[in-house]
Design an enzyme around this catalytic site. Structure first.
Site, mmCIF file in Angstrom:
data_model
loop_
_atom_site.group_PDB
_atom_site.id
_atom_site.type_symbol
_atom_site.label_atom_id
_atom_site.label_comp_id
_atom_site.label_asym_id
_atom_site.label_seq_id
_atom_site.Cartn_x
_atom_site.Cartn_y
_atom_site.Cartn_z
ATOM 1 N N CYS A 15 0.827 -1.209 0.000
ATOM 2 C CA CYS A 15 0.000 0.000 0.000
ATOM 3 C C CYS A 15 0.860 1.257 0.000
ATOM 4 C CB CYS A 15 -0.953 0.019 1.183
ATOM 5 S SG CYS A 15 -2.251 1.264 1.013
ATOM 6 N N CYS B 117 -5.481 2.165 -5.412
ATOM 7 C CA CYS B 117 -4.986 2.786 -4.190
ATOM 8 C C CYS B 117 -5.936 3.914 -3.817
ATOM 9 C CB CYS B 117 -3.572 3.331 -4.401
ATOM 10 S SG CYS B 117 -2.849 4.008 -2.881
#
Length: 437
Positions: A187, A365
């Site tokens: 991430c 994302c």
């Protein structure tokens, strides 16, 4: 029969039930072994065990808990409770799969086996490696000890995410620094998401004018995809945040409340920052059993074909998620697509059929920019936007925040982990009237 019962009872009392069960499975074999019970291992395990039935698939995973880690940004900012990210592992293991509650010590692809930490050997016909990525706080001098001091925190670990909210609440004035390391990480947007939430938190507390917020990144830009980077740079500028690139955190001195950064252009050259709050994104690497095995590439990740997810040397081995060599961002959204493609191709290979499912590198994302807004970045291997919704997703939107904070966790727990979610491709085509990839 009485004698047998007595012997079995004595065996349990003398060695313990766990040891007995360990002996029962000693040198056991499964058609498919999955190393790892994170988002990749559970989701692909559900697909494969649903297809093949009980007793064919085993998942090796030592943890008692399974976490939905993408929500930890909101947990760290106090928006969501930690409990919303956790379920017991026994409740997410697919019902038709066998759970081997142990950790992988060694991968033996030449013998088609996996060695467990207790010394047992598990044989397989097919192996799926889904062991995730390992945090290395210890590669930063002064850590992890500095987490025991005020102001030092990280949303990347269940053990430290609670320290973030405490650091935000205790902040009065000074530097708030958010770091990004010089390694691949899971991430990649998370280090800056908490920064935007901190900016909002300080404004609500009334001390934003006394805070100097720094984004110190070893990278060269705020984000890899140009479209979203342009939007994020505007946000950084409008909120008076200082972004410093080419700086890698190498040491924390909690007694002096100082963070030491090495310059990527010249690692011998250091720059020191005082801090009141320091949010750390640690260096990360594939787990040691992968790095030490013939399955890894030069960077230490499982070396798989970027389209089929099949190993380049050992055709009976597949991998997905953070531990794989797939050249895309390491996110749960990427795993959502990968698990369906991997399962399809593994089952095809099992039946001597062509591996027809191909992965285009899709990942997402959701870049939270406040407790009400989000930029929903979606893109492919070539860093081209691959957006699901027929709107400009580089714009901050309340709707995208609700997708991130409410919608995606529901999809994760109720669909993806049960093998019923392979990404948004169908909906993307539907919403774009069939004119998208």
């Amino acid at each position: 029969m009485a004698l047998l019962r007595k012997s079995f009872t004595q065996c349990i009392s003398n060695r313990g039930l766990d040891r007995v069960l360990s002996q029962i499975r000693l040198n056991s074999s499964y058609e498919i072994v999955i190393a790892g019970g994170g988002s990749g291992g559970i989701s692909v395990g559900a697909r494969l065990s649903n297809a093949l039935g009980s007793g064919k698939v085993a998942i090796i995973e030592p943890s008692d808990d399974h976490y939905y880690q993408p929500i930890w940004t909101l947990v760290g900012a106090g928006v969501k409770p930690m409990s919303s990210s956790r379920k017991a592992m026994k409740d997410v293991i697919p019902s038709k799969a066998t759970w081997i509650k142990d950790s992988v010590a060694k991968l033996n692809p030449d013998e088609k086996s996996v060695t467990l930490s207790n010394g047992d050997t598990i044989s397989y016909k097919y192996l799926v490696v889904a062991m995730g990525i390992q945090l290395h706080f210890d590669r930063i001098k002064g850590l992890p000890e500095a987490f025991e001091t005020p102001g030092v925190c990280s949303n990347y670990s269940a053990a430290t995410v609670g320290k973030t909210l405490k650091a935000l609440k205790n902040f009065k004035e000074g530097n708030a620094i958010f770091t990004f390391p010089n390694t691949p990480i899971k991430c990649a947007g998370a280090p800056q998401k908490i920064m935007y939430l901190a900016d909002e938190f300080f404004r609500k507390q009334g001390n934003r004018d006394k805070a100097h917020i720094y984004f110190n990144s070893a990278g060269a830009a705020i984000f890899a995809v140009k479209k979203y980077a342009e939007a994020l740079n505007k946000i950084v500028a409008s909120r008076d945040i200082t972004a410093n690139y080419g700086l890698n955190l190498v040491e924390v001195k909690p007694d002096k409340k100082q963070a030491i950064f090495a310059k990527m252009s010249n690692p011998e050259e250091k720059e020191t920052f005082d801090y009141e709050m320091l949010h750390i994104t640690p260096p990360m690497a594939a787990p040691a059993p992968i790095r030490d095995s013939p399955l890894s590439n030069e960077a230490g990740f499982v070396n798989v074909d970027s389209k089929t997810l099949q190993h380049t040397k050992y055709p009976e081995v597949f991998a997905l998620g953070d531990c794989s060599s797939l050249p895309t961002s390491k996110t749960a959204a990427a795993v959502a697509c990968q698990n369906k493609i991997l399962a399809t191709n593994l089952l095809s290979y099992r039946e001597n059929q062509p591996r027809s499912a191909t992965y285009d590198g899709y990942t997402s994302c959701p870049l939270i920019t406040s407790s009400k807004t989000c930029i929903m970045a979606e893109f492919d291997y070539d860093l081209n936007p691959l957006e699901t919704f027929p709107v400009n997703q580089a714009k901050e939107r309340r709707t995208m925040y609700h997708v991130k904070a409410t919608g995606l966790p529901i999809v994760y727990w109720n669909m993806m982990l049960k093998g019923r979610w392979g990404g948004p491709k169908f909906y993307r085509k539907l919403l774009h009237l069939g004119m998208s990839k």
